[in-house]
Structures are given as structure tokens and as C-alpha cells.
Design a protein around this motif. Structure first.
Motif, short mmCIF file in Angstrom:
data_model
loop_
_atom_site.label_atom_id
_atom_site.label_comp_id
_atom_site.label_asym_id
_atom_site.label_seq_id
_atom_site.Cartn_x
_atom_site.Cartn_y
_atom_site.Cartn_z
N UNK A 351 1.01 -1.14 0.18
CA UNK A 351 -0.02 0.02 0.08
C UNK A 351 0.89 1.13 -0.12
N UNK A 352 0.68 2.15 -0.97
CA UNK A 352 1.66 3.33 -0.82
C UNK A 352 0.60 4.48 -1.53
N UNK A 353 0.82 5.68 -0.66
CA UNK A 353 -0.28 6.57 -1.15
C UNK A 353 0.23 7.97 -0.60
N UNK A 354 -0.25 9.11 -0.99
CA UNK A 354 -0.31 10.41 -0.43
C UNK A 354 -1.53 10.88 0.13
N UNK A 355 -1.52 11.67 0.92
CA UNK A 355 -2.76 12.63 1.68
C UNK A 355 -2.72 14.15 1.64
N UNK A 356 -3.29 14.57 0.62
CA UNK A 356 -3.20 16.08 0.54
C UNK A 356 -3.52 17.04 1.81
N UNK A 357 -4.45 16.52 2.31
CA UNK A 357 -5.03 17.23 3.53
C UNK A 357 -4.07 17.06 4.76
N UNK A 358 -3.72 15.67 5.11
CA UNK A 358 -2.83 15.26 6.09
C UNK A 358 -1.22 15.52 6.06
N UNK A 359 -0.95 15.81 4.58
CA UNK A 359 0.19 15.94 4.26
C UNK A 359 1.16 14.75 4.59
N UNK A 360 0.72 13.61 4.14
CA UNK A 360 1.24 12.41 4.64
C UNK A 360 1.70 11.69 3.31
N UNK A 361 2.93 10.93 3.53
CA UNK A 361 3.34 10.03 2.37
C UNK A 361 3.81 8.56 3.19
N UNK A 362 3.01 7.72 2.78
CA UNK A 362 2.73 6.17 3.17
C UNK A 362 3.28 5.27 2.42
N UNK A 363 4.03 4.11 2.98
CA UNK A 363 4.41 3.05 2.16
C UNK A 363 4.56 1.84 3.19
N UNK A 364 3.82 0.86 2.83
CA UNK A 364 3.88 -0.44 3.52
C UNK A 364 4.25 -1.58 2.32
N UNK A 365 5.57 -1.91 2.52
CA UNK A 365 6.06 -2.99 1.55
C UNK A 365 6.26 -4.41 1.76
N UNK A 366 5.97 -5.29 1.31
CA UNK A 366 6.08 -6.71 1.80
C UNK A 366 6.32 -7.82 0.64
N UNK A 367 6.96 -8.69 0.78
CA UNK A 367 7.41 -9.69 0.03
C UNK A 367 6.64 -10.90 -0.09
N UNK A 368 5.49 -11.11 0.91
CA UNK A 368 4.50 -12.06 0.78
C UNK A 368 3.17 -11.74 0.10
N UNK A 369 2.94 -12.27 -1.04
CA UNK A 369 1.79 -12.08 -1.81
C UNK A 369 0.43 -12.07 -0.99
N UNK A 370 -0.66 -11.37 -1.57
CA UNK A 370 -2.02 -11.58 -1.29
C UNK A 370 -2.18 -10.64 0.09
#
Length: 387
Positions: A351-370
């Protein structure tokens, strides 16, 4: 918090529950791992990692571990196109793709706008012809195949996720405007200025840092009916008729293969650390390391809703995803942080995204699919922490 999690940064005590939520996603630490990075107002506030990067060797997930991020790549390609929009090199998201890439106008696709194409409305989610792995790896040849396709519906009148083909469209838009390949433009305009460990086309010397993907448990679903005419099209959108296996890994190496890591596959092939991915998204909404990738106006244009609700093919019951121009936007599928969020998830649970109101950059990275719920659960904890 479990002993399997290494916390490199928690800027404030209120973020401790977010790291706890992250730790709960690491339920198979002997075979897989993950990393979390959260930036607020252009500064890192959470950096955490845990579990195993390669089950064959037992090597742990390190701060510089990289992983394939699958369809998060589509969001990165959208950031690149947003840079072209920001500079004026791309005049508008409403101009036809065929003005940039004339061959794409075949079979009535001449009026498909850039925005509609990036929002999965072009009508070419799956090719009628069988595409080989060699053709997919040859970006020019794959683009030729996509351009020559006759659309499955009147372009612009419906939407259906273009799982791989949208990457060819994005890559051609970037290349024909900038004169650089998608990976080259992304590196020079986005990753390198930010010092982000993120690539669309990974250099060979970085291959040892890449986590080995492992298959998770398949999601429970009813098998498609034998007379379901949509099932084949949904599968072809991923497999392209032969280039890829439906589960992305077997029976060959799939996305563990160095060939795929090196290729500039604009719909699925980016490789990144969590920190690199979060830093890039942060820079779309806040100055980050001296860089602001998008203005507020560009962010609003890219994130404007274009495709929502029931898709063209029978995908089964909702919830359904929603898109702006190349980015996923909040929906019942993934609400993200607030209605001002935009980004892209990946088939491996990223999951990776930004939020314009909260001024957040976020990333959750994993090597296990699904299992998309893992990353979403961490976003929920962050939403609670931010109040």
C-alpha cells in the motif's frame, strides 16, 4: 510490539500504535517480511521493518531491503505523468493519447484521452493475441501490440482494470513527450532528486538487495461458472495469454526473475524500499528533502474521480476500486486515510499513497503476496493516531 520488529524511528509516542499494527502483519516472519515508512509534512515519522527478506537464506529485512511493489508502479508512472503536466510538456489530461502516440488511435481509440486511458477506460485491458514473456520484456513490442488492439467496449463509456497494458500506455506517453524511457525519466525527475531507493528497471548491481517473493494463501472465492464469459478476459488481463502466470510467481520464477526486475514494466515492475516509496509520495503533497513534485493543482487534476463503481466485466460482488488518472482514490475497497488520499496498492499486499489534507506520504512494502488487509490495517491505525 514484537521482537521481530526493528524500529528505526518513531517520532512521537502517538505513532506507537501504528508500529504495533505493523507488527501484527508479520505473522510469518520465518518466510516473509515487511517494512513501513510514514512521512508527515515532509519529514519521516515512522521507519520500521521486520521478518525475513529471503526464506532460502533466512536473511532479515534490512533498512535498505528492496522489494517488487507490483501495481504501486502504476502510481509511480502517474507521478511521472503529473511531472509532465506540471511543466506544461503535457498540456492537459484531456488531450487524446493518439496526439502523443499516433499508433494508439487504431480501431476507434483516437479519441481516448490521457486521463481516461490512465483511469482504465481505454477498452484494452487484455489483448486478444497471446503475448509472450519476450514481447512483454521488449517494451516497444508490447506497446505495438497494445496500440493495435481493438477495444472491448466503446472507449470512455466503461472502465475495467488494465492490470498490465496501462503500463505500456503510461510508458509511451512519458517517452514520446520527454524523449526518455519511463524508467529513465522516473530516475532523473523523481527518484534521484529525492534520493529515493526506487527504480522502474533495476540496475544489476542492486539485485542482491531485492527480497525474494513468496506466495501467500489465496483469497477465498467462489470459482467462476463454466459459462462465465468474463473469466477468461479477467485472467488474460494478468497473464496476457502466456507472458505471466496467474499467481505472478510460478511455475517459473515470475517476478523473482532478474529479467523482470531489469525490465521497465510500467504497470507492475517497480522495485523499491518502503522509505523510497513513502518519500516519493510525500513529495507530491509537501516539500520533501527540498523537492516538491506536484503543485496542489496538479494533485487535484490527477486525483479527480474518473472511474468508480461497477467495472465492465463480472468481477464478482463489490467493493470495487476507484481511480483518478493513474492513481487509486478512496473507495470501499481501500478508504486510505481521508477523502484527499491518492496512491496505488500492489498485488503483493503493498500500500502506497499520499494525503493532501494530512500531508502524509505512506508506504507498506512486503514480499508475501496477497492479503491486502495487512497494509490497510496499518493505515487504519495511522488514521486513528492522527485523529
Amino acid at each position: 510490539m514484537t521482537n521481530d520488529v526493528s524500529v528505526d524511528l518513531i517520532a512521537e509516542d502517538r505513532f506507537a500504535p501504528v508500529v504495533d499494527a505493523f507488527a501484527r502483519t508479520l505473522d510469518e516472519t520465518d518466510r516473509s517480511g515487511a517494512a513501513l515508512s510514514v512521512w508527515l509534512d515532509g519529514q519521516p515519522v515512522i521507519e520500521a521493518r521486520g521478518g525475513t527478506a529471503d526464506e532460502r537464506t533466512g536473511s532479515p529485512w534490512r533498512p535498505d531491503t528492496l522489494s517488487v511493489v507490483f501495481s504501486c508502479t502504476k502510481g509511480l508512472a502517474a507521478i511521472a505523468i503529473g511531472r509532465l503536466l506540471e511543466s506544461g510538456a503535457l498540456p492537459s489530461l484531456d488531450i487524446p493519447v493518439a496526439e502523443i502516440w499516433p499508433e494508439f488511435g487504431a480501431h476507434g481509440k483516437d479519441r481516448v484521452s490521457v486521463g481516461d486511458a490512465l483511469a482504465h477506460r481505454a477498452g484494452v485491458p487484455a489483448p486478444r493475441v497471446d503475448v509472450t514473456l519476450e514481447q512483454l520484456l521488449d517494451g516497444g513490442e508490447f506497446a505495438r501490440i497494445v496500440a493495435a488492439e481493438r477495444p472491448l467496449w466503446t472507449p470512455g463509456e466503461a472502465h475495467q482494470y488494465h492490470a498490465v497494458t496501462v503500463g505500456a500506455i503510461s510508458a509511451q506517453i512519458v517517452a514520446r513527450i520527454s524523449g526518455l524511457s519511463l524508467g529513465g525519466f522516473f530516475a532523473s525527475e523523481i527518484a534521484e532528486p529525492l534520493g529515493a531507493d526506487t527504480w522502474i528497471g533495476l540496475p544489476a548491481d542492486l539485485e542482491p538487495r531485492v527480497a525474494r517473493l513468496v506466495q501467500g494463501q489465496p483469497a477465498e472465492a467462489s470459482p467462476p461458472a463454466d459459462d462465465d464469459p468474463d473469466a477468461e478476459w479477467l485472467e488474460r488481463a494478468v497473464t496476457l495469454g502466456g507472458a505471466m502466470d496467474p499467481d505472478l510467481l510460478g511455475p517459473g520464477e515470475g517476478f523473482n526473475d532478474r529479467e523482470l526486475h531489469a525490465a521497465e514494466i510500467g504497470g507492475a515492475g517497480a522495485i523499491s524500499s518502503a522509505t523510497g516509496l513513502a518519500r516519493i509520495w510525500s513529495a507530491t503533497v509537501a516539500e520533501t528533502r527540498g523537492v516538491r513534485l506536484w503543485s496542489t493543482e496538479t494533485a487535484e487534476a490527477i486525483a479527480q474521480p474518473r472511474s468508480v463503481g461497477l467495472p465492465f466485466f463480472n468481477n464478482g460482488p463489490g467493493p470495487y476500486q476507484a481511480w483518478g488518472a493513474g492513481v487509486m482514490i478512496p473507495s470501499d475497497w481501500d478508504p486510505y486515510l481521508t477523502p484527499a488520499s491518492f496512491g496505488h496498492d500492489g498485488a503483493g499486499g503493498q500500500v502506497a499513497f499520499a494525503d493532501a489534507d494530512a500531508r502524509v506520504g505512506f508506504a507498506y512494502v512486503t514480499n508475501r503476496l496477497r492479503d491486502m488487509d495487512r497494509g490497510i490495517s496499518v493505515v487504519t491505525a495511522l488514521r486513528d493516531a492522527l485523529g
